[in-house]
Design an enzyme around this catalytic site. Structure first.
Site, PDB file in Angstrom:
ATOM      1  N   HIS A  35      -9.022  -0.625 -11.268  1.00  0.00           N
ATOM      2  CA  HIS A  35     -10.456  -0.871 -11.388  1.00  0.00           C
ATOM      3  C   HIS A  35     -10.961  -0.388 -12.749  1.00  0.00           C
ATOM      4  CE1 HIS A  35     -11.296  -1.802  -7.034  1.00  0.00           C
ATOM      5  NE2 HIS A  35     -10.073  -1.295  -6.979  1.00  0.00           N
TER       6      HIS A  35
ATOM      7  N   ASP B 257       5.401  -4.069   0.539  1.00  0.00           N
ATOM      8  CA  ASP B 257       6.103  -4.955  -0.391  1.00  0.00           C
ATOM      9  C   ASP B 257       7.316  -4.298  -1.034  1.00  0.00           C
ATOM     10  OD1 ASP B 257       4.773  -3.148  -1.998  1.00  0.00           O
ATOM     11  OD2 ASP B 257       3.917  -4.654  -3.356  1.00  0.00           O
ATOM     12  N   GLY B 258       7.603  -3.038  -0.658  1.00  0.00           N
ATOM     13  CA  GLY B 258       8.731  -2.338  -1.256  1.00  0.00           C
ATOM     14  C   GLY B 258       8.435  -1.780  -2.624  1.00  0.00           C
TER      15      GLY B 258
ATOM     16  N   ASP C 128      -2.969  -6.864  -0.128  1.00  0.00           N
ATOM     17  CA  ASP C 128      -3.593  -6.482  -1.406  1.00  0.00           C
ATOM     18  C   ASP C 128      -3.215  -7.506  -2.483  1.00  0.00           C
ATOM     19  OD1 ASP C 128      -5.251  -4.938  -3.012  1.00  0.00           O
ATOM     20  OD2 ASP C 128      -3.681  -3.528  -3.584  1.00  0.00           O
TER      21      ASP C 128
END
Length: 377
Positions: free
Chosen positions: A134, A241-242, A267
């Site tokens: 961000h 997702d590893g 995400d």
């Protein structure tokens, strides 16, 4: 119109069984065991699971939800639907209040069409120390009145707010979110254990991508992770997702929170389904290499290129969960978070016919949404 799916392995809340199911007018009307009583569409022994529910997703197929472009948002939704996500929340990122409001108003149109299940504000009320991808220049202290104006822009479709509990005004803003029917999620936070508990007491009930953008567990200063994991009021999001979370840490979270408080998320960002290259997330440039998204400046992980079918498959094959456990954390628990578990999230009579057909390798062979095939097996 009636359709029977026969010769299937069906994952229901009671477990996985050989059987059949019937769909009429977009809803499940029968779920049976053994051979179907009438001829139907044979699935040749393939597994049927409920459509996946993704409560944290920034885009895909080159489209980024924070940009608020409806055509690109439709492309992103279609990409994720092809991977089995039939219920999806569009997540925004930190931006100017004007840009967030404009994107919210635009995406609210897609919510009203039933394309999206809601809008999630990830930022701007987050910690500079844990801001990740961000833009730190656009972060703000929480303001309940300002937040209320953003909610108005969403015309009833704002579903979640990620906020750092330690910031001035955070607790009042969490209370304001609860009063508006918006889920308050704690994340991108440098809070202490005690400050996190105060946020939960104020009404927060979700942990935004647990472990990521939070201080690590400490045995003397346990921090927010311990508070979020141990509190029965909180559902924890995990990016499987590893890359974001090691399988051992996912197993640890699952051992504490269990299926009823664990929700897989993607995400995902614009590069999902697109390949390596340079993309934008909000106002930040992101480089994607070998499927891993990082800020061009600083190298922070910037979302993922994950789809829910991969998260589901990894839960079984890498994390070691059963099919039934993986189904609950990728469909039913996130549906409960959104308050739509009476309609979606499991295979049961009366629920919407959102279904995913998987082959023996747990790869997507077919996707149905509201009784219509997106991809016919």
């Amino acid at each position: 119109m009636s359709l029977t799916l026969a010769d299937a392995r069906i994952a229901t809340p009671e477990g996985v069984h050989d059987g059949w199911l019937t769909i009429e007018d977009g809803r499940i009307t029968h779920v049976g065991h053994g051979p179907a009583p009438r001829a139907g569409h044979s699935l040749a022994g393939r597994l049927v699971v409920p459509g996946f529910v993704d409560i944290h997703n920034h885009g895909g197929a080159g489209g980024s939800f924070p940009a608020g472009q409806q055509d690109k948002a439709r492309d992103a939704v279609a990409l994720h639907e092809s991977h089995g996500t039939t219920t999806m929340v569009a997540s925004l990122v930190t931006g100017t209040i004007e840009d967030i409001a404009a994107a919210t108003a635009s995406l609210a149109d897609l919510c009203e069409e039933g394309i999206l299940a809601g809008i999630h504000f990830e930022g701007p009320y987050i910690s500079k120390a844990r801001c990740g991808a961000h833009n730190p220049k656009l972060l703000r202290e929480p303001d309940p009145k300002e937040f209320g104006e953003l909610v108005k822009a969403g015309r009833g479709h704002v579903r979640m707010l990620t906020i750092a509990a330690e910031l001035p005004g955070a607790l009042d803003t969490i209370r304001a979110a609860s009063a508006e029917g918006v889920i308050a999620a704690l994340g991108h936070s440098d809070a202490t254990y005690e400050q996190t508990i105060a946020g939960i007491d104020a009404g927060a009930s979700v942990a935004t991508h647990l472990y990521n953008a939070l201080p690590p567990l400490g045995h003397r200063a346990p921090g927010p992770i311990a508070a979020l994991l141990e509190d029965e009021r909180v559902t924890v999001e995990l990016i499987n997702d590893g890359v974001h979370v090691h399988p051992a840490m996912l197993r640890l979270a699952y051992a504490v929170a269990g299926p009823g408080r664990t929700a897989l998320i993607t995400d995902a960002m614009a590069a999902t389904g697109m390949g390596d290259g340079t993309y934008v997330l909000g106002s930040m440039q992101v480089d994607v290499s070998n499927g891993v998204a990082r800020l061009a400046e600083g190298g922070s992980i910037a979302g993922s290129t994950l789809t829910m079918d991969v998260a589901f498959r990894r839960a079984v094959q890498q994390v070691g969960l059963s099919i039934a456990e993986a189904v609950e954390i990728s469909s039913l628990t996130p549906a409960r978070v959104l308050g739509v578990a009476d309609q979606v999230g499991s295979i049961a009579v009366g629920k919407v016919a959102d279904l995913v057909v998987l082959n023996d390798s747990l790869e997507v062979a077919g996707v149905m949404k509201r009784g219509d095939w997106i991809t016919e097996p």
